[in-house]
Design a protein around this motif. Structure first.
Motif, PDB file in Angstrom:
ATOM      1  N   ARG A   1       0.831  -1.208   0.000  1.00  0.00           N
ATOM      2  CA  ARG A   1       0.000   0.000   0.000  1.00  0.00           C
ATOM      3  C   ARG A   1       0.871   1.266   0.000  1.00  0.00           C
ATOM      4  O   ARG A   1       0.602   2.241   0.705  1.00  0.00           O
ATOM      5  N   LEU A   2       1.882   1.250  -0.825  1.00  0.00           N
ATOM      6  CA  LEU A   2       2.804   2.379  -0.873  1.00  0.00           C
ATOM      7  C   LEU A   2       2.149   3.633  -1.438  1.00  0.00           C
ATOM      8  O   LEU A   2       2.592   4.752  -1.144  1.00  0.00           O
ATOM      9  N   ASP A   3       1.119   3.448  -2.244  1.00  0.00           N
ATOM     10  CA  ASP A   3       0.450   4.613  -2.825  1.00  0.00           C
ATOM     11  C   ASP A   3      -0.391   5.375  -1.809  1.00  0.00           C
ATOM     12  O   ASP A   3      -0.909   6.455  -2.118  1.00  0.00           O
ATOM     13  N   ARG A   4      -0.502   4.858  -0.576  1.00  0.00           N
ATOM     14  CA  ARG A   4      -1.301   5.519   0.459  1.00  0.00           C
ATOM     15  C   ARG A   4      -0.453   6.062   1.607  1.00  0.00           C
ATOM     16  O   ARG A   4      -0.997   6.631   2.553  1.00  0.00           O
ATOM     17  N   ARG A   5       0.844   5.906   1.508  1.00  0.00           N
ATOM     18  CA  ARG A   5       1.718   6.360   2.589  1.00  0.00           C
ATOM     19  C   ARG A   5       2.044   7.843   2.433  1.00  0.00           C
ATOM     20  O   ARG A   5       2.518   8.295   1.385  1.00  0.00           O
ATOM     21  N   GLY A   6       1.808   8.598   3.494  1.00  0.00           N
ATOM     22  CA  GLY A   6       2.044  10.027   3.448  1.00  0.00           C
ATOM     23  C   GLY A   6       3.498  10.407   3.249  1.00  0.00           C
ATOM     24  O   GLY A   6       3.797  11.493   2.729  1.00  0.00           O
ATOM     25  N   ASP A   7       4.431   9.516   3.621  1.00  0.00           N
ATOM     26  CA  ASP A   7       5.843   9.822   3.418  1.00  0.00           C
ATOM     27  C   ASP A   7       6.316   9.463   2.014  1.00  0.00           C
ATOM     28  O   ASP A   7       7.500   9.596   1.697  1.00  0.00           O
TER      29      ASP A   7
ATOM     30  N   GLN B   1       2.204  22.245   1.220  1.00  0.00           N
ATOM     31  CA  GLN B   1       0.857  22.532   0.708  1.00  0.00           C
ATOM     32  C   GLN B   1       0.201  21.303   0.067  1.00  0.00           C
ATOM     33  O   GLN B   1      -0.915  21.400  -0.435  1.00  0.00           O
ATOM     34  N   ARG B   2       0.869  20.184   0.078  1.00  0.00           N
ATOM     35  CA  ARG B   2       0.287  18.977  -0.514  1.00  0.00           C
ATOM     36  C   ARG B   2      -0.884  18.482   0.342  1.00  0.00           C
ATOM     37  O   ARG B   2      -0.746  18.313   1.547  1.00  0.00           O
ATOM     38  N   ALA B   3      -2.019  18.264  -0.318  1.00  0.00           N
ATOM     39  CA  ALA B   3      -3.221  17.863   0.412  1.00  0.00           C
ATOM     40  C   ALA B   3      -3.693  16.460   0.067  1.00  0.00           C
ATOM     41  O   ALA B   3      -4.169  15.722   0.932  1.00  0.00           O
ATOM     42  N   SER B   4      -3.581  16.068  -1.198  1.00  0.00           N
ATOM     43  CA  SER B   4      -4.031  14.742  -1.616  1.00  0.00           C
ATOM     44  C   SER B   4      -3.205  14.306  -2.823  1.00  0.00           C
ATOM     45  O   SER B   4      -2.657  15.143  -3.540  1.00  0.00           O
ATOM     46  N   TRP B   5      -3.152  12.997  -3.050  1.00  0.00           N
ATOM     47  CA  TRP B   5      -2.310  12.503  -4.135  1.00  0.00           C
ATOM     48  C   TRP B   5      -2.795  11.142  -4.611  1.00  0.00           C
ATOM     49  O   TRP B   5      -3.543  10.448  -3.936  1.00  0.00           O
ATOM     50  N   ALA B   6      -2.328  10.783  -5.814  1.00  0.00           N
ATOM     51  CA  ALA B   6      -2.631   9.487  -6.404  1.00  0.00           C
ATOM     52  C   ALA B   6      -1.414   9.047  -7.204  1.00  0.00           C
ATOM     53  O   ALA B   6      -0.803   9.852  -7.904  1.00  0.00           O
ATOM     54  N   ILE B   7      -1.056   7.768  -7.098  1.00  0.00           N
ATOM     55  CA  ILE B   7       0.067   7.194  -7.843  1.00  0.00           C
ATOM     56  C   ILE B   7      -0.403   5.905  -8.501  1.00  0.00           C
ATOM     57  O   ILE B   7      -1.018   5.057  -7.851  1.00  0.00           O
TER      58      ILE B   7
ATOM     59  N   PRO C   1      -2.434  15.443   5.117  1.00  0.00           N
ATOM     60  CA  PRO C   1      -2.726  15.056   3.725  1.00  0.00           C
ATOM     61  C   PRO C   1      -3.411  13.701   3.689  1.00  0.00           C
ATOM     62  O   PRO C   1      -3.252  12.881   4.610  1.00  0.00           O
ATOM     63  N   GLN C   2      -4.159  13.459   2.641  1.00  0.00           N
ATOM     64  CA  GLN C   2      -4.943  12.225   2.566  1.00  0.00           C
ATOM     65  C   GLN C   2      -4.864  11.658   1.157  1.00  0.00           C
ATOM     66  O   GLN C   2      -5.037  12.394   0.179  1.00  0.00           O
ATOM     67  N   PRO C   3      -4.583  10.360   1.019  1.00  0.00           N
ATOM     68  CA  PRO C   3      -4.575   9.769  -0.330  1.00  0.00           C
ATOM     69  C   PRO C   3      -5.926   9.930  -0.999  1.00  0.00           C
ATOM     70  O   PRO C   3      -6.971   9.957  -0.340  1.00  0.00           O
ATOM     71  N   ALA C   4      -5.899  10.036  -2.320  1.00  0.00           N
ATOM     72  CA  ALA C   4      -7.117  10.358  -3.062  1.00  0.00           C
ATOM     73  C   ALA C   4      -8.243   9.372  -2.791  1.00  0.00           C
ATOM     74  O   ALA C   4      -9.401   9.767  -2.626  1.00  0.00           O
TER      75      ALA C   4
ATOM     76  N   ARG D   1      -7.095  12.352  -8.290  1.00  0.00           N
ATOM     77  CA  ARG D   1      -7.453  11.119  -8.979  1.00  0.00           C
ATOM     78  C   ARG D   1      -8.015  11.390 -10.362  1.00  0.00           C
ATOM     79  O   ARG D   1      -7.731  10.675 -11.330  1.00  0.00           O
ATOM     80  N   GLY D   2      -8.836  12.438 -10.484  1.00  0.00           N
ATOM     81  CA  GLY D   2      -9.430  12.751 -11.780  1.00  0.00           C
ATOM     82  C   GLY D   2      -8.391  13.054 -12.841  1.00  0.00           C
ATOM     83  O   GLY D   2      -8.460  12.539 -13.964  1.00  0.00           O
ATOM     84  N   LEU D   3      -7.402  13.870 -12.506  1.00  0.00           N
ATOM     85  CA  LEU D   3      -6.366  14.192 -13.483  1.00  0.00           C
ATOM     86  C   LEU D   3      -5.459  12.997 -13.753  1.00  0.00           C
ATOM     87  O   LEU D   3      -5.108  12.712 -14.909  1.00  0.00           O
ATOM     88  N   ALA D   4      -5.073  12.268 -12.709  1.00  0.00           N
ATOM     89  CA  ALA D   4      -4.206  11.112 -12.917  1.00  0.00           C
ATOM     90  C   ALA D   4      -4.881  10.087 -13.829  1.00  0.00           C
ATOM     91  O   ALA D   4      -4.244   9.546 -14.744  1.00  0.00           O
ATOM     92  N   ASP D   5      -6.154   9.822 -13.619  1.00  0.00           N
ATOM     93  CA  ASP D   5      -6.867   8.848 -14.436  1.00  0.00           C
ATOM     94  C   ASP D   5      -6.926   9.278 -15.896  1.00  0.00           C
ATOM     95  O   ASP D   5      -6.755   8.452 -16.801  1.00  0.00           O
ATOM     96  N   ARG D   6      -7.150  10.545 -16.138  1.00  0.00           N
ATOM     97  CA  ARG D   6      -7.270  11.009 -17.519  1.00  0.00           C
ATOM     98  C   ARG D   6      -5.943  10.987 -18.259  1.00  0.00           C
ATOM     99  O   ARG D   6      -5.888  10.683 -19.446  1.00  0.00           O
ATOM    100  N   PHE D   7      -4.869  11.272 -17.567  1.00  0.00           N
ATOM    101  CA  PHE D   7      -3.564  11.190 -18.217  1.00  0.00           C
ATOM    102  C   PHE D   7      -3.155   9.735 -18.438  1.00  0.00           C
ATOM    103  O   PHE D   7      -2.533   9.409 -19.457  1.00  0.00           O
TER     104      PHE D   7
END
Length: 279
Positions: free
Chosen positions: A175-181, A201-207, A232-235, A257-263
């Motif tokens: 679950r590395l895509d959910r780790r805040g570090d 300023q990072r608030a949310s992310w998706a990998i 911060p919270q994973p998407a 998540r929306g931008l990552a999915d579209r790219f």
């Protein structure tokens, strides 16, 4: 029996009737063999076609003269596709917002293509090290209200399909895509709405570690006013119904998540069309 005649007197009738019964047998055996062979060819042909479609990204052999496999094509997109096509000035996000609201993102900055040195925090750099870094492309977008900013990254790796598969399994297993570090870093460009978009300023992310292309796609979002984020919270967590964190309430999980999915989808569509290699 001769045509129109009667059985000969010196030739037993059982012999004359028995001979025609023996003649068709080899023909019958050949017919059954041909039917079996045809069935085998049909099954094999169907399997090969299905396998070619299912494994279209991972097969090693060329698909024909002047074509390359989609996996290799994806790995070359960073230097074969213009930046305005890889990172369009405007991205439509139909149903990508909270409550399936539509989103429109506008590009405000594109980072020069580069290697990965200094592009990630130390722990994420270590996690991505097994696949190497061929090239890193990044762009930052803002939403229609210009209150949110999101950096999208395309990390083109040096790995083959097996290497990408191994990394994807590790990310899923641990679950590395959910780790805040292991959050990706944003790209903050001067004189834009993302000028104050730094690590705090990072608030949310998706990998997403792709297995059908040598690419890692990520997105990290935050507020355009430069406010810091304590949690911060994973998407995937920020997008859950009933989530009450600040990133979730602001829809920043949906932004990432929306931008990552579209790219990710656009990259697959481009790589799915074989590209001719210049002679």
């Amino acid at each position: 029996m001769s045509p129109g005649g009667v059985p000969g007197a010196g030739r037993p009738a059982s012999v004359s009737f028995g001979e025609p019964q023996r003649r068709p047998r080899p023909f019958a055996r050949r017919t059954r063999g041909q039917v079996v062979a045809a069935a085998v060819c049909l099954v094999l042909g169907t399997g090969l076609i299905g396998g070619a479609v299912t494994g279209a990204w991972l097969a090693d052999g060329p698909e024909g003269p002047g074509t390359r496999h989609a996996f290799a094509v994806a790995g070359d997109l960073w230097h074969e596709v213009p930046v305005d096509q890889l990172f369009p000035p405007t991205v439509q996000g139909r149903g990508a917002g909270p409550g399936e609201a539509d989103r429109v993102w506008t590009r405000i900055a594109v980072a020069p293509d580069s290697g990965c040195k200094g592009a990630f925090d130390a722990l994420l750099t270590r996690a991505l090290a097994p696949v190497g870094c061929e090239r890193l492309l990044r762009a930052t977008y803002t939403d229609a209200t210009q209150s949110h900013v999101t950096t999208v990254g395309l990390l083109f790796t040096e790995a083959d399909a097996a290497g990408m598969g191994a990394l994807a399994r590790r990310f899923e297993r641990e679950r590395l895509d959910r780790r805040g570090d292991l959050m990706p870093l944003p790209y903050a460009a001067k004189d834009t709405a993302a000028e104050g978009f730094g690590p705090d300023q990072r608030a949310s992310w998706a990998i997403s570690v792709l297995t059908d292309a040598p690419v890692v796609v990520y997105a990290v979002s935050g507020w355009a006013d430069g406010r810091t984020v304590d949690e911060p919270q994973p998407a995937e967590d920020a997008m859950r119904s009933g989530a009450t964190t600040a990133p979730a309430q602001a829809g920043l999980g949906h932004e990432a998540r929306g931008l990552a999915d579209r790219f990710e989808r656009a990259l697959r569509q481009r790589a799915g069309t074989p590209t001719e290699r210049p002679s």
